[in-house]
Scaffold this motif. Structure first.
Motif: not given
Length: 262
Positions: A159-169
């Motif tokens: 399965l994919p690796v997920l990044l869930l983030a408020d990156l402010n950009a």
């Protein structure tokens, strides 16, 4: 699989109880399988992810992150951090420190969770990055560290690796370049509106001291394939929480959702 990320604005604004009702209604309406929460809270023997997960029959986790000084002044003893809701059991949790050499003070953290998905281990990272433009160098360093966490070979699998983030950009800004070298912006991959925003000046809570963030898409669902040569098929993407519920906007951010075809 429906994946969402949402900066839920802690207990700011003085109406957090009403906002939490709107957040809960939105979660129940969109029914994500995985939901990352940025700026969530803990305290009084509970935390926001578990409060939201209960009515939906989901699993939850919470981890502390660095706290804005104003937070303790407004709500003494209430924690500030990141959280996760999951349709599947959460079998492992790690906290990873993110660099902040310019700003200093409490160290921000990223939450890495491993979920017991029916098709194998699903690894999800929930985080945020530095919003203050005076410390843009810290934001870039944090994105580089998040890219390194996501690239760890320990996370390889079906399965994919997920990044869930408020990156402010936004995705066209240099801070996100290290992430986009190895991960896919699933909003763009879905062919969703390139002009969409997640931090909207039309929301009553929008700050007047962050023009570099307003009216931009700064919240992201990114993914890397679990194995070399694999793809991450995306069926669609959407924003949620962009309307008042019961007369109350749920947060100062909109949620970002992505539907994956695994």
């Amino acid at each position: 699989m429906r994946v969402m990320v949402w900066n839920v604005w802690w207990r700011f604004g003085g109406n957090w109880r009403e906002r939490e009702q709107s957040i809960s209604a939105t979660v129940e309406a969109y029914r994500p399988d995985v939901l990352g929460l940025v700026e969530s809270w803990s305290g009084d023997g509970t935390d926001q992810p578990h409060r939201l997960a209960g009515p939906c029959g989901m699993h939850a986790a919470w981890a502390p992150s660095s706290v804005p000084p104003i937070a303790y002044a407004e709500q003494p003893g209430i924690g500030f951090g990141v959280g996760l809701l999951s349709r599947w059991p959460i079998v492992a949790i790690e906290s990873h420190e993110l660099p902040n050499p310019g700003k200093g003070g409490p160290v921000p953290l990223a939450l890495l969770a491993t979920l017991d998905h029916p098709r194998g281990r699903l690894h999800v990272i929930v985080s945020g990055s530095e919003p203050d433009e005076r410390y843009a160098g810290d934001r870039s360093a944090q994105c580089r560290e998040l890219a390194a966490i996501a690239a760890d070979e320990r996370l390889d699998g079906a399965l994919p690796v997920l990044l869930l983030a408020d990156l402010n950009a936004t995705t066209d800004q240099p801070a996100l370049a290290p992430l986009l070298e190895s991960m896919v912006d699933l909003w763009s991959a879905a062919g969703a509106d390139p002009g969409a925003v997640t931090f909207d000046s039309a929301v009553p809570y929008a700050p007047d001291d962050a023009p570099h963030l307003l009216d931009r898409r700064i919240d992201h669902v990114l993914a890397r394939p679990g194995r070399r040569g694999q793809q991450v098929p995306v069926r669609g993407a959407f924003v949620a929480g962009d309307r008042p519920c019961g007369g109350v906007y749920p947060s100062d951010h909109y949620a970002v959702g992505v539907d994956l075809e695994l």
